[in-house]
Design a protein around this motif. Sequence first.
Motif, PDB file in Angstrom:
ATOM      1  N   GLU A 254      54.793   4.222  78.501  1.00  0.00           N
ATOM      2  CA  GLU A 254      54.055   5.475  78.688  1.00  0.00           C
ATOM      3  C   GLU A 254      53.436   5.478  80.085  1.00  0.00           C
TER       4      GLU A 254
ATOM      5  N   LYS B 101      53.410  14.432  74.528  1.00  0.00           N
ATOM      6  CA  LYS B 101      52.594  13.713  73.531  1.00  0.00           C
ATOM      7  C   LYS B 101      51.747  14.656  72.682  1.00  0.00           C
TER       8      LYS B 101
ATOM      9  N   PRO C 149      44.684  10.469  72.015  1.00  0.00           N
ATOM     10  CA  PRO C 149      43.513   9.718  71.547  1.00  0.00           C
ATOM     11  C   PRO C 149      42.373   9.759  72.560  1.00  0.00           C
TER      12      PRO C 149
ATOM     13  N   HIS D 245      38.467   6.515  77.960  1.00  0.00           N
ATOM     14  CA  HIS D 245      39.834   6.859  77.519  1.00  0.00           C
ATOM     15  C   HIS D 245      39.891   8.374  77.383  1.00  0.00           C
TER      16      HIS D 245
ATOM     17  N   GLU E  43      42.082  10.835  77.578  1.00  0.00           N
ATOM     18  CA  GLU E  43      43.308  11.631  77.372  1.00  0.00           C
ATOM     19  C   GLU E  43      42.995  13.030  76.862  1.00  0.00           C
TER      20      GLU E  43
ATOM     21  N   CYS F 185      52.859   6.356  72.544  1.00  0.00           N
ATOM     22  CA  CYS F 185      51.670   5.553  72.249  1.00  0.00           C
ATOM     23  C   CYS F 185      50.961   5.898  70.944  1.00  0.00           C
ATOM     24  N   ASN F 186      49.850   6.642  71.006  1.00  0.00           N
ATOM     25  CA  ASN F 186      49.062   6.865  69.789  1.00  0.00           C
ATOM     26  C   ASN F 186      49.873   7.532  68.680  1.00  0.00           C
TER      27      ASN F 186
ATOM     28  N   ARG G  70      52.474   6.562  67.497  1.00  0.00           N
ATOM     29  CA  ARG G  70      53.084   5.537  66.650  1.00  0.00           C
ATOM     30  C   ARG G  70      52.213   5.150  65.470  1.00  0.00           C
ATOM     31  N   ARG G  71      50.936   5.511  65.533  1.00  0.00           N
ATOM     32  CA  ARG G  71      50.018   5.144  64.447  1.00  0.00           C
ATOM     33  C   ARG G  71      50.046   6.152  63.298  1.00  0.00           C
TER      34      ARG G  71
ATOM     35  N   ASN H 134      50.134   2.313  76.203  1.00  0.00           N
ATOM     36  CA  ASN H 134      49.074   1.664  76.986  1.00  0.00           C
ATOM     37  C   ASN H 134      47.916   1.491  76.015  1.00  0.00           C
ATOM     38  N   THR H 135      47.690   0.294  75.540  1.00  0.00           N
ATOM     39  CA  THR H 135      46.688   0.076  74.498  1.00  0.00           C
ATOM     40  C   THR H 135      45.671  -0.969  74.939  1.00  0.00           C
TER      41      THR H 135
ATOM     42  N   ILE I  16      38.210  -1.653  72.751  1.00  0.00           N
ATOM     43  CA  ILE I  16      37.793  -0.247  72.797  1.00  0.00           C
ATOM     44  C   ILE I  16      36.260  -0.260  72.835  1.00  0.00           C
TER      45      ILE I  16
ATOM     46  N   TRP J  94      33.747   1.739  72.759  1.00  0.00           N
ATOM     47  CA  TRP J  94      32.891   2.531  71.865  1.00  0.00           C
ATOM     48  C   TRP J  94      33.253   2.342  70.386  1.00  0.00           C
TER      49      TRP J  94
HETATM   50  N1  CDT Z   1      47.646   5.484  75.305  1.00  0.00           N
HETATM   51  C1  CDT Z   1      47.231   5.504  74.036  1.00  0.00           C
HETATM   52  O1  CDT Z   1      47.537   6.440  73.296  1.00  0.00           O
HETATM   53  N2  CDT Z   1      46.455   4.479  73.605  1.00  0.00           N
HETATM   54  C2  CDT Z   1      45.853   4.418  72.307  1.00  0.00           C
HETATM   55  C3  CDT Z   1      44.581   3.669  72.341  1.00  0.00           C
HETATM   56  C4  CDT Z   1      43.498   4.566  72.559  1.00  0.00           C
HETATM   57  S1  CDT Z   1      42.053   4.150  71.741  1.00  0.00           S
HETATM   58  C5  CDT Z   1      41.009   5.280  72.371  1.00  0.00           C
HETATM   59  C6  CDT Z   1      46.685   3.785  71.230  1.00  0.00           C
HETATM   60  O2  CDT Z   1      46.743   4.364  70.143  1.00  0.00           O
HETATM   61  O3  CDT Z   1      47.212   2.694  71.436  1.00  0.00           O
END
Ligand code: CDT
Length: 303
Positions: free
Chosen positions: A46, A126, A130, A143, A145, A171-172, A174-175, A196-197, A201, A203
């Motif tokens: 990413e 995207k 996040p 962060h 975004e 990235c996010n 995928r969760r 990019n993770t 974190i 906070w």
């Molecule tokens: N780039 C990206 O989407 N990173 C997120 C972490 C962010 S936590 C505020 C991830 O889900 O890996």
Amino acid sequence: ARHVNIAGAQLGPIARNESRQSVVARMIEMLREAHSRGAEVVVFPELALTSFFPRWWMENQDDVDAFFEREMPSAATRPLFETAQELGIGFYLGYAELAVEDGTPKHYNTAILVDRSGTIVGKYRKVHLPGHADHRPHMPYQHLEKHYFDVGDLGFDSWDFAGGKFGMAICNDRRWPETYRVMALKGAEVVVLGYNTPTHIPWEPVYDHLSAFHNHLCMQAGAYQNSMYVVGVAKAGPEEGSNLLAGSCIIAPSGEIVAMAATSGDEVFAAKCDLDICLYNRKAMFNFAEHRQVQHYGIITAH
Ligand code: CDT
């Protein structure tokens, strides 16, 4: 059987002041290594062309826009396209996209699929952004975004690519289980994604110790539950005061990791993927048409 040799090209840290030309040179070196190892498709991370800039609050829009691409390919990125074309390799590339729509500038966290002839055949923006939109100056890094990007407007899709059906996520995404399921229902056999993770974190540190576990957990579950390969590729390592998770890997439809990066720097890893396994699974346990009970799923798409 339909086999495709897929390589991940994990990138190590990119400094704030590293030029696009320098990053592209690193990527070209990995393209050549991937080719020497038989790869037909290479997956980059990413926002692969720059440092992960959403960690910085920037007041000046020109400073923000300097991290975005107005055209693709550009003078700086064309050598990547030309090398891939010369080698006959397709690739996935994540980058920040500045598009002007009806006279309005739009900022997207974007990925493209480029085929072996150097033609862009698919684009994804995207969906799951996040982080936060507000300035948090007391944090060591942020962060942002939700501040810098518009929510993607193209949805999840699937493209004929390299002899199979490929989908893209970032990235996010995928969760979220819906990411994989929507693409599986559109026939995707391989989902490629970059990430990019940060491993910390600031906070919300409660899950810091599980960041590597959660990374693999969600991608392995997505692969298994949807009978697809998942290729997740990191920008990794200590980047401008933020440590980024490595662990880039290729996951088979069984949920097993079949190739993985061993370092947190620039690294190529590869696996020969048998796409017919996806079709086999979808005729058995995960025959969607046969076994899904959508009358019970309505709440998933309700607000
Ligand atoms: N780039 C990206 O989407 N990173 C997120 C972490 C962010 S936590 C505020 C991830 O889900 O890996």
